[in-house]
Design a protein around this motif. Structure first.
Motif, PDB file in Angstrom:
ATOM      1  N   ALA A 163      43.924  37.755  31.434  1.00  0.00           N
ATOM      2  CA  ALA A 163      44.016  39.727  31.601  1.00  0.00           C
ATOM      3  C   ALA A 163      42.243  39.992  31.605  1.00  0.00           C
ATOM      4  O   ALA A 163      41.619  41.174  32.685  1.00  0.00           O
ATOM      5  CB  ALA A 163      44.140  40.372  30.037  1.00  0.00           C
ATOM      6  N   ILE A 164      41.158  39.491  30.707  1.00  0.00           N
ATOM      7  CA  ILE A 164      39.724  39.670  31.217  1.00  0.00           C
ATOM      8  C   ILE A 164      38.781  38.701  31.627  1.00  0.00           C
ATOM      9  O   ILE A 164      38.130  39.678  32.701  1.00  0.00           O
ATOM     10  CB  ILE A 164      39.032  39.579  29.677  1.00  0.00           C
ATOM     11  N   THR A 165      39.391  37.652  32.656  1.00  0.00           N
ATOM     12  CA  THR A 165      39.371  36.859  33.823  1.00  0.00           C
ATOM     13  C   THR A 165      39.686  37.429  35.294  1.00  0.00           C
ATOM     14  O   THR A 165      38.240  37.857  35.830  1.00  0.00           O
ATOM     15  CB  THR A 165      39.584  35.871  33.687  1.00  0.00           C
ATOM     16  N   VAL A 166      40.726  38.299  34.999  1.00  0.00           N
ATOM     17  CA  VAL A 166      41.178  39.328  35.600  1.00  0.00           C
ATOM     18  C   VAL A 166      40.342  40.516  35.682  1.00  0.00           C
ATOM     19  O   VAL A 166      39.729  40.734  37.674  1.00  0.00           O
ATOM     20  CB  VAL A 166      42.464  39.553  35.518  1.00  0.00           C
ATOM     21  N   ALA A 185      33.668  42.722  38.448  1.00  0.00           N
ATOM     22  CA  ALA A 185      32.328  43.175  38.945  1.00  0.00           C
ATOM     23  C   ALA A 185      31.677  41.833  39.797  1.00  0.00           C
ATOM     24  O   ALA A 185      30.426  41.887  40.698  1.00  0.00           O
ATOM     25  CB  ALA A 185      31.476  43.015  37.389  1.00  0.00           C
ATOM     26  N   ARG A 186      31.447  40.457  40.326  1.00  0.00           N
ATOM     27  CA  ARG A 186      31.312  39.686  40.839  1.00  0.00           C
ATOM     28  C   ARG A 186      31.436  40.742  42.537  1.00  0.00           C
ATOM     29  O   ARG A 186      30.851  39.827  43.721  1.00  0.00           O
ATOM     30  CB  ARG A 186      31.909  38.410  41.136  1.00  0.00           C
ATOM     31  N   ALA A 187      32.367  41.445  42.558  1.00  0.00           N
ATOM     32  CA  ALA A 187      31.898  42.464  44.754  1.00  0.00           C
ATOM     33  C   ALA A 187      31.141  43.603  43.879  1.00  0.00           C
ATOM     34  O   ALA A 187      31.429  44.331  45.075  1.00  0.00           O
ATOM     35  CB  ALA A 187      34.123  42.489  44.466  1.00  0.00           C
ATOM     36  N   THR A 188      30.699  44.388  43.288  1.00  0.00           N
ATOM     37  CA  THR A 188      29.562  45.498  42.734  1.00  0.00           C
ATOM     38  C   THR A 188      28.563  44.717  43.996  1.00  0.00           C
ATOM     39  O   THR A 188      28.394  44.250  44.168  1.00  0.00           O
ATOM     40  CB  THR A 188      29.395  44.875  42.155  1.00  0.00           C
ATOM     41  N   PRO A 232      44.785  44.055  31.562  1.00  0.00           N
ATOM     42  CA  PRO A 232      45.292  44.719  30.083  1.00  0.00           C
ATOM     43  C   PRO A 232      46.292  46.137  31.327  1.00  0.00           C
ATOM     44  O   PRO A 232      45.651  46.385  32.593  1.00  0.00           O
ATOM     45  CB  PRO A 232      44.687  45.076  29.796  1.00  0.00           C
ATOM     46  N   TRP A 233      47.105  46.570  30.798  1.00  0.00           N
ATOM     47  CA  TRP A 233      48.839  47.735  31.326  1.00  0.00           C
ATOM     48  C   TRP A 233      47.240  48.657  31.932  1.00  0.00           C
ATOM     49  O   TRP A 233      48.046  49.521  32.631  1.00  0.00           O
ATOM     50  CB  TRP A 233      49.406  47.452  30.715  1.00  0.00           C
TER      51      TRP A 233
END
Ligand code: HEM
Lengths: 270, 358
Positions: A181-184, A189-192, B161-162
Motif C-alpha cells: 500500500a505504501i509502495t503504491v 512522488a516520483r512523478a512530482t 490505503p482505502w
C-alpha cells in the motif's frame, strides 16, 4: 416533658460522600461544590483545566446534535483514544526490519486482552471518516464564512495531517498489505513535477550537466529514505507517525479550539 | 437470484456507476423537496441494509466487503448517504421557513444554555457511545496481518490505503504526476480557498439550500461523487490488474480488458489527416497543446464575457479566475473520463520525452 425528635440519619453513602467532599484533599482539588446552581456552573467551567475550553454558556443550537453532529468532538475524542492506545503499542513495537512484523504478531499472541492494535487501527479508520463528516457539516452550515475562514484552513491542514498519520501508520505492521500500500502511494512522488525523477521537467533539473534529480535523489527518495520501501522508510514513517505528526496536529487542535471560541463560539445565524 | 446479481454487476461498470451517482445527486438536488422527506431518508437506509444483507449471501461479495480494512467503507457508505440526506433535509426545512417569512430554526435556538449540564452531558454520552462502538468493533473484528513484507512478491491488485483509492482510481485516466501530485494538491488548495472565494454572505451558521445553490451543488459533486464514490469504486469494484469487477463477480486474474486507447495526436495526424506522426514532439502534439491551453487559458476568459459574466461581476477578476480555474481542474476528471469512454482517448498531450502526458 419535651419530646426530643431524632432527625433520621442520612443514608450511609450520602454521609460518606459528604465526608469525602469536606476533606482537605477534596476541597484542594475542587474549589467549589457541585455545579447545581448557576454560580457553580460558571465556576466549574472557569476553574477546571479540561472544561475551560468550553464557554460557560452557549447558544442552544450549538449543543444540538442536529446542528454539529458532534463530529468535531468525536474526532477529538478518537484522537485522544489513538494517542493512548498508540502509546501502549509503542511499548511492544520496534521499528526495524528484524522485529517490526513479529512484534505485531506478538501483540496478538502474547499480550493479555490484546485488542489495543484493533482499537488503534479501527479508531484511525473511524477518525478519517469523522473528520470528513465534520468538514461536511461545517460546509453545509456555511460555518467557514467570515469570521471563521482561518479556522476552516486550520481544519483543512488537520485533515491532511489526519490522512498522513493514517498513511504513515499503515506501514508499521510491515506485512504485505502495509508495504505494498505504501509502495503504491509513495510511487506517486516520483512523478512530482520537477522534483521526482519521472516527473515532467525533471530532465531540466541539471547543474553543469550533472542531473540533480534522479532515482536516488528525488521527492520519493526524501519520503522513503531509500529507493524502495525499506529500512529507511520504516524508520522515517515511525518517527513521523509517533512523534512529528501527532505533535503538529495536537498543536493545531489547540489553535482550532481556541479559534472556535474567539470567532464567537459555534456558528449561528447572525 | 443469479439474474439479479448479473444485472447489478452490469450496473456497477465504472461508466454506469459514475453516470448513476451523478444522476442520483442531480435528482436529489433537483427534487430536494421530495428527497428531504423522512420516508426517503429511511427508505435509503433500508434499501442499503437490504442490499448489503442480500450481498452477504454471495461468497464473492463477502470476500470483498468483509475484508477487515474494507469494513469502514461500508460504514462510510451508510454515514455519508445518511448525512447527505440529513443536511439536505435540514436545508429544505429551513428554506421552507424562510420562504414563509420566518427565520431559520437556528435563529429560534439563539438563547444561551449552560454548558454544564447541557453540553458536558452530551459529550459524555457521545464518548461512552464511541468507546462502546470501538471496543465492540475491536473484539469482533481482528486487525489484518498478512504475510511478512516481501519486495519480490507484488500482490495483484496492489491498492493504496482505502482513503486514497479515489486518487488511485484517477490513475486510470491521468498519469501519476496529475492524479498523484497536482490534482491532490489542488484539492487541498481548493478546500483552503473556499472561504475566500465564496463571497455569498447568506447561509452563514444555518442549514439552507436555496440561499447557496451553486456552492452546495459543487461541493456535493466534489465530495460525494468525485471523492467518495470513486473510493467505493476503487475499493469494491477494482480487482486484479485494476480491472473492473462487479460486486458479485469472481476476481479472475486472467480477465482481459481490451486496451485500445489511442492518443489524440494519432487520431488527428494518422487517422484524420492520413499522414505519419511528425518527428518533433511540438508539432506532433500541437493540437493537444492547443486544446489544453484552450481549456485552462481561453475558456475562463471567454466564460467571463459570456456564460459566467454574472459571477465575474460579483466576484471581481482575482476571485473569479481562481474559482473558475479550480472548478475547471475539478471538472477535468469527468471530462477526461468522458473522452476515454466515448473516444477511447488515452492522452490529449503525450510527450514521453519529458514524462509529460495529459
Ligand atoms: C483533526 C480533526 C478535527 C478536530 C479534532 C476538530 C474539532 C472541532 C471541534 C470540537 C469543533 C467544535 C464544533 C463541532 O464539534 O462541530 C470544531 C469546529 C470547527 N471546525 Fe473542526 N476539527 C477538525 C477538523 C476540521 C476540518 C477538516 C475542518 C474544515 C475543513 C474544520 C473546520 C472547523 C470550523 C470552521 C469550525 C467552526 C464551526 C462552527 O463554528 O460552527 N475542522 N472543530
Amino acid at each position: 416533658m419535651a419530646t426530643k425528635t431524632i432527625e433520621p440519619k442520612a443514608p450511609a453513602l450520602v454521609r460518606a460522600w459528604e465526608w469525602i467532599t469536606e476533606t482537605q484533599v477534596w476541597t484542594s482539588i475542587f474549589r467549589h461544590t457541585a455545579p447545581i446552581n448557576d454560580r457553580n456552573r460558571v465556576l466549574v467551567m472557569l476553574s477546571n483545566v479540561f472544561l475551560h475550553m468550553h464557554p460557560v454558556r452557549l447558544r442552544k443550537s450549538g449543543v444540538r446534535l442536529r446542528y454539529t453532529w458532534c463530529m468535531g468532538g468525536i474526532s477529538f475524542f478518537l484522537f485522544l483514544v489513538l494517542t493512548f492506545t498508540g502509546l501502549l503499542l509503542m511499548f511492544y513495537y520496534r521499528p526495524t526490519l528484524e522485529y517490526a512484523y513479529s512484534d505485531i504478531v506478538g501483540l496478538r499472541e502474547h499480550v493479555p486482552l490484546g485488542i489495543m492494535r484493533e482499537m488503534h487501527r479501527w479508531g484511525a479508520h473511524a477518525m478519517v471518516i469523522t473528520v470528513w463528516l465534520h468538514m461536511f457539516r461545517v460546509f453545509m452550515t456555511g460555518s467557514y464564512k467570515p469570521p471563521r475562514e482561518f479556522n476552516w484552513n486550520v481544519g483543512v491542514i488537520m485533515l491532511v495531517l489526519t490522512l498522513l498519520l493514517s498513511f504513515t501508520g499503515y506501514l508499521l505492521p510491515w506485512d504485505q498489505l502495509a508495504v505494498w500500500a505504501i509502495t503504491v502511494g509513495s510511487n506517486m512522488a516520483r512523478a512530482t513535477p520537477l522534483a521526482g525523477y519521472e516527473g515532467p521537467g525533471a530532465a531540466f533539473m541539471t547543474l553543469g550537466g550533472v542531473p540533480l534529480v534522479h532515482q536516488a535523489d528525488d521527492a520519493r527518495f526524501a519520503l522513503l529514505g531509500g529507493t524502495l520501501v525499506g529500512e529507511g522508510a520504516l524508520l522515517r514513517f515511525y518517527v513521523l507517525h509517533c512523534v512529528a505528526l501527532p505533535l503538529v496536529i495536537g498543536f493545531l487542535m489547540a489553535v482550532h479550539f481556541w479559534r472556535v471560541r474567539k470567532d464567537g463560539g459555534i456558528s449561528g445565524p447572525l | 437470484m443469479d439474474a439479479l446479481k448479473s444485472f447489478i454487476d452490469l450496473f456497477a461498470d465504472p461508466r454506469l456507476f459514475f453516470a448513476l451517482t451523478v444522476s442520483a445527486l442531480a435528482l436529489a438536488v433537483w427534487k430536494r423537496e421530495a428527497f428531504a422527506s423522512n420516508s426517503w431518508g429511511w427508505g435509503l437506509m433500508v434499501f442499503l441494509t437490504i442490499f448489503f444483507g442480500f450481498g452477504l449471501t454471495d461468497e464473492n461479495f463477502v470476500l470483498i466487503i468483509a475484508k477487515p480494512d474494507n469494513v469502514p467503507i461500508v460504514a462510510l457508505i451508510f454515514l455519508l448517504l445518511f448525512f447527505t440526506w440529513y443536511s439536505m433535509r435540514e436545508g429544505v426545512l429551513n428554506d421552507r421557513r424562510i420562504a414563509a417569512g420566518k427565520p431559520p430554526v437556528e435563529k429560534d435556538e439563539e438563547d444561551r444554555v449552560w454548558t454544564w449540564p447541557d453540553l458536558v452531558y452530551t459529550e459524555l454520552i457521545a464518548m461512552v457511545v464511541c468507546m462502546v462502538v470501538l471496543i465492540v468493533w475491536s473484539i469482533v473484528l481482528e486487525a489484518p496481518i498478512e504475510q511478512p513484507a516481501n519486495n519480490a512478491n507484488t500482490p495483484n491488485p496492489s491498492k493504496a490505503p482505502w482513503y486514497f483509492l479515489g486518487l488511485q482510481e484517477m490513475l486510470v485516466y491521468f498519469d501519476p504526476w496529475l492524479a498523484g501530485v497536482v490534482l491532490p494538491g489542488l484539492i487541498v488548495v481548493g478546500l483552503m480557498a473556499i472561504p475566500y472565494i465564496d463571497k455569498n454572505p447568506k447561509g452563514n451558521g444555518y442549514y439552507t439550500f436555496n440561499e447557496r445553490k451553486a456552492e452546495i451543488t459543487i461541493f456535493l459533486f466534489g465530495f460525494v461523487v468525485l471523492w467518495s464514490s470513486l473510493i467505493v469504486l476503487g475499493t469494491f469494484l477494482r480487482g486484479p490488474n485494476w480491472n473492473f469487477f462487479g460486486p458479485f463477480e469472481y476476481w479472475d486474474i486472467h480477465k482481459l480488458e481490451a486496451l485500445t486507447n489511442v492518443q489524440l495526436s494519432e487520431y488527428i495526424w494518422v487517422r484524420g489527416l492520413g499522414m505519419a506522426l511528425p518527428d518533433h514532439w511540438f508539432i506532433r502534439e500541437i493540437f493537444g497543446i492547443g486544446l489544453t491551453l484552450l481549456y485552462v487559458a481561453v475558456l475562463p476568459v471567454a466564460l467571463a464575457k459570456k456564460g459566467l459574466a454574472k459571477y465575474y461581476e460579483k466576484l471581481g477578476p482575482a476571485r473569479y479566475y481562481v474559482t473558475v480555474l479550480l472548478f475547471l481542474m475539478m471538472l477535468s476528471l469527468p471530462v477526461k473520463m468522458l473522452m476515454r469512454w466515448v473516444f477511447n482517448l488515452k492522452y490529449i498531450v503525450s510527450i514521453p520525452e519529458f514524462f509529460l502526458n495529459i
